[in-house]
Design a protein around this motif. Structure first.
Motif, short mmCIF file in Angstrom:
data_model
loop_
_atom_site.label_atom_id
_atom_site.label_comp_id
_atom_site.label_asym_id
_atom_site.label_seq_id
_atom_site.Cartn_x
_atom_site.Cartn_y
_atom_site.Cartn_z
N SER A 80 0.84 -1.20 0.00
CA SER A 80 0.00 0.00 0.00
C SER A 80 0.87 1.25 0.00
CB SER A 80 -0.90 0.01 1.24
OG SER A 80 -0.08 0.19 2.40
N ARG A 81 0.24 2.39 -0.10
CA ARG A 81 0.98 3.66 -0.01
C ARG A 81 1.63 3.81 1.36
NH1 ARG A 81 0.60 6.62 -4.46
NH2 ARG A 81 -1.26 6.50 -5.74
N VAL A 82 1.00 3.29 2.39
CA VAL A 82 1.59 3.33 3.73
C VAL A 82 2.86 2.49 3.75
CG1 VAL A 82 1.24 2.68 6.14
CG2 VAL A 82 -0.61 3.77 4.87
N ASP A 83 2.83 1.31 3.11
CA ASP A 83 4.04 0.48 3.02
C ASP A 83 5.15 1.21 2.26
OD1 ASP A 83 2.76 -1.73 4.28
OD2 ASP A 83 1.91 -2.34 2.35
N GLN A 84 4.78 1.89 1.19
CA GLN A 84 5.76 2.62 0.40
C GLN A 84 6.38 3.76 1.22
OE1 GLN A 84 4.26 3.53 -3.61
NE2 GLN A 84 2.79 1.89 -3.32
N ALA A 85 5.56 4.46 1.99
CA ALA A 85 6.07 5.54 2.85
C ALA A 85 6.97 4.97 3.94
CB ALA A 85 4.91 6.32 3.45
N TRP A 86 6.59 3.82 4.48
CA TRP A 86 7.39 3.17 5.51
C TRP A 86 8.77 2.81 4.96
CZ3 TRP A 86 9.05 -2.01 5.33
CH2 TRP A 86 9.64 -2.48 6.50
N LEU A 87 8.82 2.27 3.75
CA LEU A 87 10.10 1.90 3.16
C LEU A 87 10.94 3.15 2.87
CD1 LEU A 87 11.79 -0.55 2.41
CD2 LEU A 87 10.98 -0.29 0.07
N ALA A 88 10.30 4.24 2.48
CA ALA A 88 11.03 5.49 2.26
C ALA A 88 11.67 5.97 3.56
CB ALA A 88 10.10 6.56 1.69
N ASP A 89 10.94 5.84 4.67
CA ASP A 89 11.50 6.22 5.97
C ASP A 89 12.67 5.32 6.35
OD1 ASP A 89 9.68 8.27 6.27
OD2 ASP A 89 8.32 7.13 7.56
N ILE A 90 12.56 4.03 6.08
CA ILE A 90 13.66 3.09 6.36
C ILE A 90 14.89 3.46 5.53
CG2 ILE A 90 14.41 0.68 6.15
CD1 ILE A 90 12.48 1.10 8.45
N ALA A 91 14.67 3.76 4.25
CA ALA A 91 15.79 4.14 3.37
C ALA A 91 16.48 5.40 3.88
CB ALA A 91 15.30 4.33 1.94
N ASP A 92 15.68 6.38 4.31
CA ASP A 92 16.26 7.60 4.85
C ASP A 92 17.05 7.33 6.12
OD1 ASP A 92 15.16 9.07 2.78
OD2 ASP A 92 13.44 9.77 3.95
N LYS A 93 16.53 6.48 6.97
CA LYS A 93 17.21 6.14 8.21
C LYS A 93 18.53 5.43 7.92
CE LYS A 93 17.51 5.57 12.69
NZ LYS A 93 17.81 6.68 13.56
N LEU A 94 18.52 4.49 6.98
CA LEU A 94 19.76 3.80 6.60
C LEU A 94 20.79 4.77 6.04
CD1 LEU A 94 18.30 0.54 5.01
CD2 LEU A 94 19.54 0.74 7.18
N ALA A 95 20.33 5.72 5.25
CA ALA A 95 21.25 6.69 4.66
C ALA A 95 21.89 7.57 5.73
CB ALA A 95 20.52 7.56 3.64
N SER A 96 21.13 7.88 6.78
CA SER A 96 21.67 8.77 7.82
C SER A 96 22.59 8.04 8.79
CB SER A 96 20.52 9.44 8.59
OG SER A 96 19.82 8.48 9.35
N THR A 97 22.53 6.71 8.82
CA THR A 97 23.37 5.96 9.75
C THR A 97 24.59 5.35 9.08
OG1 THR A 97 22.07 3.93 9.42
CG2 THR A 97 21.45 5.37 11.24
N SER A 98 24.70 5.47 7.75
CA SER A 98 25.84 4.85 7.08
C SER A 98 26.89 5.87 6.71
CB SER A 98 25.39 4.10 5.83
OG SER A 98 24.74 4.95 4.93
#
Length: 98
Positions: A80-98
């Motif tokens: 769903s769009r909620v799943d897509q937004a969730w994955l975008a948040d995960i990607a942003d979090k991974l980018a900020s921690t690497s």
């Protein structure tokens, strides 16, 4: 940017071939969602290139600053769009921690 196959690789820093869908997501900085992989002629090559299950029915690629996070589903229109937004948040979090 480079795409990484963290689901199937034992060496998480080993780059894999960058399929066109991943390249599109990285180049446009926008998530790409194939709700039904059967409708896309290059889906088998893309799935294989990422080391993902060949029978995946949905594929979502979410880019971050350095990486692309890939999520598959075994159901057509399984994200769903909620799943897509969730994955975008995960990607942003991974980018900020690497």
């Amino acid at each position: 940017g480079r795409a990484y196959d963290t689901a199937a690789a034992s060496n998480f820093d080993a780059p894999v071939a960058c399929p066109s869908l991943v390249r599109l997501a990285l180049d446009t900085s926008k998530g790409q969602y194939w709700a039904n992989t059967v409708l896309f002629p290059d889906a088998p090559e893309t799935l294989k290139g990422l080391g993902l299950p060949p029978k995946a029915r949905g594929l979502l690629v979410q880019p971050s600053e350095k990486y692309a996070v890939v999520l598959t589903t075994d159901a057509v229109r399984g994200l769903s769009r909620v799943d897509q937004a969730w994955l975008a948040d995960i990607a942003d979090k991974l980018a900020s921690t690497s």
